[in-house]
Design an enzyme around this catalytic site. Structure first.
Site, short mmCIF file in Angstrom:
data_model
loop_
_atom_site.label_atom_id
_atom_site.label_comp_id
_atom_site.label_asym_id
_atom_site.label_seq_id
_atom_site.Cartn_x
_atom_site.Cartn_y
_atom_site.Cartn_z
N THR A 249 0.81 -1.21 0.00
CA THR A 249 0.00 0.00 0.00
C THR A 249 0.85 1.25 0.00
OG1 THR A 249 -1.77 -1.16 1.18
CG2 THR A 249 -1.80 1.24 1.26
N TYR B 162 -7.60 0.93 -4.33
CA TYR B 162 -6.27 1.33 -4.82
C TYR B 162 -5.55 0.12 -5.38
CZ TYR B 162 -4.54 -0.70 -0.46
OH TYR B 162 -4.26 -1.56 0.57
N THR C 212 1.17 -4.09 4.47
CA THR C 212 0.90 -4.33 5.89
C THR C 212 0.24 -5.67 6.18
OG1 THR C 212 -1.22 -3.15 5.72
CG2 THR C 212 0.73 -1.87 6.40
N ASP C 213 -0.37 -6.30 5.17
CA ASP C 213 -1.14 -7.52 5.45
C ASP C 213 -0.28 -8.65 5.99
OD1 ASP C 213 -3.47 -6.31 4.68
OD2 ASP C 213 -3.59 -7.26 2.72
N LYS D 40 -0.90 -7.14 13.06
CA LYS D 40 -1.90 -6.24 12.50
C LYS D 40 -3.23 -6.58 13.15
CE LYS D 40 -3.67 -4.29 8.19
NZ LYS D 40 -3.62 -4.29 6.71
N GLU E 267 -5.99 -28.03 28.58
CA GLU E 267 -7.23 -28.48 27.93
C GLU E 267 -7.02 -29.67 27.01
OE1 GLU E 267 -9.72 -25.60 26.08
OE2 GLU E 267 -9.41 -24.08 27.63
#
Length: 340
Positions: free
Chosen positions: A22, A35, A101-102, A174, A297
């Site tokens: 981005t 975009y 950023t992903d 993120k 668990e």
């Protein structure tokens, strides 16, 4: 050049490696949200940041031009190979990587595992494309260059700089799909902040003796040799077929489990069968924070599972993929996860 030998007249030399994302995106006319990522090259990005020439001497390279949802292992390999070479270059003082950023947290963690700590290594990106009103990329890139040129950023492994916050690669996540405050470091908090050109670290450099210090550092193999490891997301009414499908095709499976790394009885039986056949199965949590402890668990000893400890599912996948190139011994794998 060692920090002690620098003179006031010599600016730090920072290598900037671009991968797209981005931060290099261009907005769709008339649309404030759509975009195209990776549209601009690194020279254009640097030219749009006022004041860079006053804080560093830059050398720029375009490694890739992709949105980080399309980040691939071959790009990771190219990045790590280039970063390793730059770390050996005495003329280079620090390294910045521009990235979408992903998956920036996964790339940062991968580099943190395969590159020995030393020179500052900083990844940055943007939540708004370069042509958007109020684009955050220029400020992030300026801060990342300033951080990479500062002595206090040495020996910290890979760092992620977003929105003036400095994150350790091990902890950063993120946490939002949009907005500038999209990154956090759950549980242990951010590593520091940028105060103008100066980093202010809240924590001392993290020891890197843990997972890779327990054995010789793994050579960076060609991507074709990397084992297939996938993430399986748990949910209500989860059936066994999805777990069976993945386990038949992957050498490792990370369960993004509910709560403390759990899933339906049917899915857990399928994963236990896979573990008995030699598939490495790691239990992590889909919740985004917290510690997945061994035997909590779930009877990991009986079922043949590995607990992810503090790692998110996406980072557990990275560690498991790299680790499986060295061993499939569950006790050893567990010790490496515990060391994070």
């Amino acid at each position: 050049m060692p920090e002690a030998e620098r003179t006031a007249s010599r600016l730090p030399r920072i290598a900037v490696l671009a991968t797209g994302g981005t931060i290099a995106g261009t907005s769709t006319p008339g649309d404030g949200t759509s975009y195209a990522a990776g549209a601009f090259g690194i020279d254009q990005l640097l030219a749009a940041v006022p004041g860079l020439a006053a804080i560093a001497t830059l050398q720029a390279e375009q490694i890739a031009s992709v949105g980080s949802q399309d980040m691939r292992h071959d790009i990771w390999h190219a990045l790590a190979t280039r970063v390793a070479a730059l770390c050996e270059d005495e003329q280079v003082d620090g390294i910045v990587i521009t990235h979408g950023t992903d998956t920036i947290e996964e790339t940062a963690y991968f580099l943190d595992l395969v590159i020995p700590p030393g020179k500052p290594l900083v990844l940055t990106g943007a939540m708004r494309p370069a042509t958007a009103l109020g684009a955050d990329g220029p400020a992030n890139l300026y801060a990342a260059v300033a951080l990479a040129g500062h002595a206090s950023a040495r020996d910290r492994g890979a760092l992620v700089l977003m929105n003036e916050h400095i994150h350790d690669a091990l902890r950063v996540q993120k946490i939002a799909a949009s907005g500038l405050a999209a990154f956090a470091s759950p549980d242990r908090g951010i590593a520091g902040v940028m105060e103008g050109d100066m980093p202010l670290f809240y924590q001392p450099p993290r020891s890197h003796g843990g997972v890779w210090g327990a054995r010789p550092r793994m050579p960076l193999a060609e991507p074709a040799q990397w084992p297939r490891v996938g993430v399986l997301h748990a949910h209500a009414d989860m059936q066994a077929d999805v777990a069976e499908f993945m386990a038949a095709r992957y050498q490792g499976v990370v369960l993004a489990g509910v709560g403390n790394g759990n899933a339906s009885a049917a899915a857990m039986r399928a994963l236990a069968d896979a573990a008995a056949r030699g598939v490495a199965v790691v239990r992590a949590s889909r919740t985004g924070r917290g510690y997945v402890g061994r035997g909590v668990e779930v009877d990991d000893d009986e079922l043949g599972f590995i607990a992810a400890a503090a790692l998110s599912p996406q980072k557990a996948r990275v560690l498991l993929m790299l680790a499986l190139m060295s061993t499939n011994d569950r006790a050893t794998l567990q010790s490496w996860f515990d060391a994070q």
